[in-house]
Design a protein around this motif. Sequence first.
Motif, PDB file in Angstrom:
ATOM      1  N   LEU A  25      22.898 101.925  28.501  1.00 27.86           N
ATOM      2  CA  LEU A  25      22.835 103.285  27.970  1.00 27.86           C
ATOM      3  C   LEU A  25      24.153 103.731  27.358  1.00 27.86           C
ATOM      4  O   LEU A  25      24.189 104.267  26.239  1.00 27.86           O
ATOM      5  CB  LEU A  25      22.418 104.250  29.092  1.00 27.86           C
ATOM      6  CG  LEU A  25      22.410 105.740  28.735  1.00 27.86           C
ATOM      7  CD1 LEU A  25      21.409 106.037  27.623  1.00 27.86           C
ATOM      8  CD2 LEU A  25      22.101 106.580  29.974  1.00 27.86           C
TER       9      LEU A  25
ATOM     10  N   LEU B 148      17.152 104.931  33.135  1.00 27.04           N
ATOM     11  CA  LEU B 148      18.287 104.675  32.251  1.00 27.04           C
ATOM     12  C   LEU B 148      17.908 103.723  31.116  1.00 27.04           C
ATOM     13  O   LEU B 148      18.365 103.888  29.974  1.00 27.04           O
ATOM     14  CB  LEU B 148      19.450 104.085  33.060  1.00 27.04           C
ATOM     15  CG  LEU B 148      20.100 105.019  34.085  1.00 27.04           C
ATOM     16  CD1 LEU B 148      21.159 104.266  34.891  1.00 27.04           C
ATOM     17  CD2 LEU B 148      20.721 106.232  33.408  1.00 27.04           C
TER      18      LEU B 148
ATOM     19  N   ALA C 102      18.031 104.453  27.081  1.00 26.26           N
ATOM     20  CA  ALA C 102      18.869 103.614  26.221  1.00 26.26           C
ATOM     21  C   ALA C 102      18.092 102.987  25.077  1.00 26.26           C
ATOM     22  O   ALA C 102      18.589 102.904  23.948  1.00 26.26           O
ATOM     23  CB  ALA C 102      19.539 102.520  27.050  1.00 26.26           C
TER      24      ALA C 102
END
Length: 528
Positions: free
Chosen positions: A336, A417, A421
């Motif tokens: 990310l 996450l 991302a």
Amino acid sequence: MLKQIRFLSRIQLCNLLGLNEIRHTKDKSRRMRYLGLALAWLVVGGMMCAYIVMLSFGLTEMGMGEIVPVYLSAVCSLAILIFTFFKAGSVIFPVHSYEILVSLPVSQTAIVISRFLTMYVSNLLLCLLIMIPGMAVYALKLHPSLGFYLYGIPGMILLPLLPLTLATAAGAGITAVTSRMKHKSLAASGLMILIMICVLAVSMQWSGEQGEITKEMLINFADIMKEKVGQIYPPSIWFGEGITSGNTGAFLLFAGVSAGTFLVLVLVLQHWFLPICTALHAVVRKNDYQMGRLRAGSVTAALWKKEIKRYLASTIYLSNTVVGYLLMVLAAAALLFAGPEKLEAMLGLPGLVSSMLPLLLAMTASIMPVTSCAVSMEGKQWWILQSLPVRGKEIWDGKILLNLTVALPCWATAVILSFLALHPSPAEGFWIAVIPLAYILFTSVLGIAVNLAMPIFDWESDVRVVKQSASTMVTMLIGMVSAAVPALVLFFAGMEYRTVVYGAVTAVILAAAGVIYGMICRKDTCTM
């Protein structure tokens, strides 16, 4: 003094490695188990030696042979630092054998030195396994002078001392700081994990800087590499200059710093050994207990709560088994914040991180599940569970629930996450979530099955159960290989087959988890 040190060191090594049991047991199945473990370690050691040989050969062929000793010594020191850091407090300050040791007519100095020697011997074996193959390639390809051999042999013997000292100082410091806390094991584990995350973050940042190499940088890559290693760990430069250039001053500086810091730490810990051990045995109690409402719960819930308390009470148990799940979160966080391209440069996997992310997350989740040593952690109290009027299934469910309690929050964080991302499509997001979860379920039941086949109940230190047992290594190898095989299939077959491979992997892993769970549920604790 020397006789006491030799005697205590021999006993400690025998306990950690199980040598007396191997020599004197009459159980054929146990002998075969140890033989299988030895063969597994030989395979792992052979793979490591082969990798070191290929790396050293490649560097020498590219005209960068002079950085081989420097680079290998830095890698060796980092490996010793990481492995020693997690077990230093438990080995130096032995909780289980403390009362026996203080009652024996042996000096405190002999106890401390013997503990250090125990860790030094194991780290020296790791150091030789890394250094000897690379140094042999260096000697065969570059034909160094006699000084290479005169300084190289004592240099490799001294190489483990400084990282051993640094890791032990950090581990002893954490143990001393947290010894007066109420939840000292939990606090110590948190500090250890935080420090290791910082070390990994620094190394990943350095790898990212090395990944952006221009044509001009490639020409002077050896000098750049030495400069970067020197910034992080200067003793590697002293070691390399001493054995490759015959620089006596650099080698003496390396030897003096390594041996000097080791002796200083031994003297300091000799003074604080008894206070720290006493503090570790201290238990915080408050006389403000009040009787509340009594509640009856299920047997599985009670056993699960017991497993959580045992898990939080052992620093070695907690800090080692949570690493894989934390790496899963760190990988997703790096994806990310650094971006897919930079992360691929850090790991040396161009174009593969984002496309194989489900399998990469599954591989990190398979490093060391909690269940791989949950049965052995019962130790000499195993007979209590065997005598309870409960089914084996309820005991295994409690241990599996502990692993899921640790793994699922990390899995959910990593998935969120990863979504932020990559912004994956619904199909890609499905595989990112499902495949790591399937491997978590698989390794949870696999750890129980392997540990039931290879239990250790007569341990004195939890280091032997968590870091040196056959069950943890076998579980880790099976889990990581089962994730690496489909990754290799995708690499050679092409990414257009991702849906087929991911579907097949998920079906096989979940089916294997169901079969293994059915097998362990039929096991009765009284018949083991």
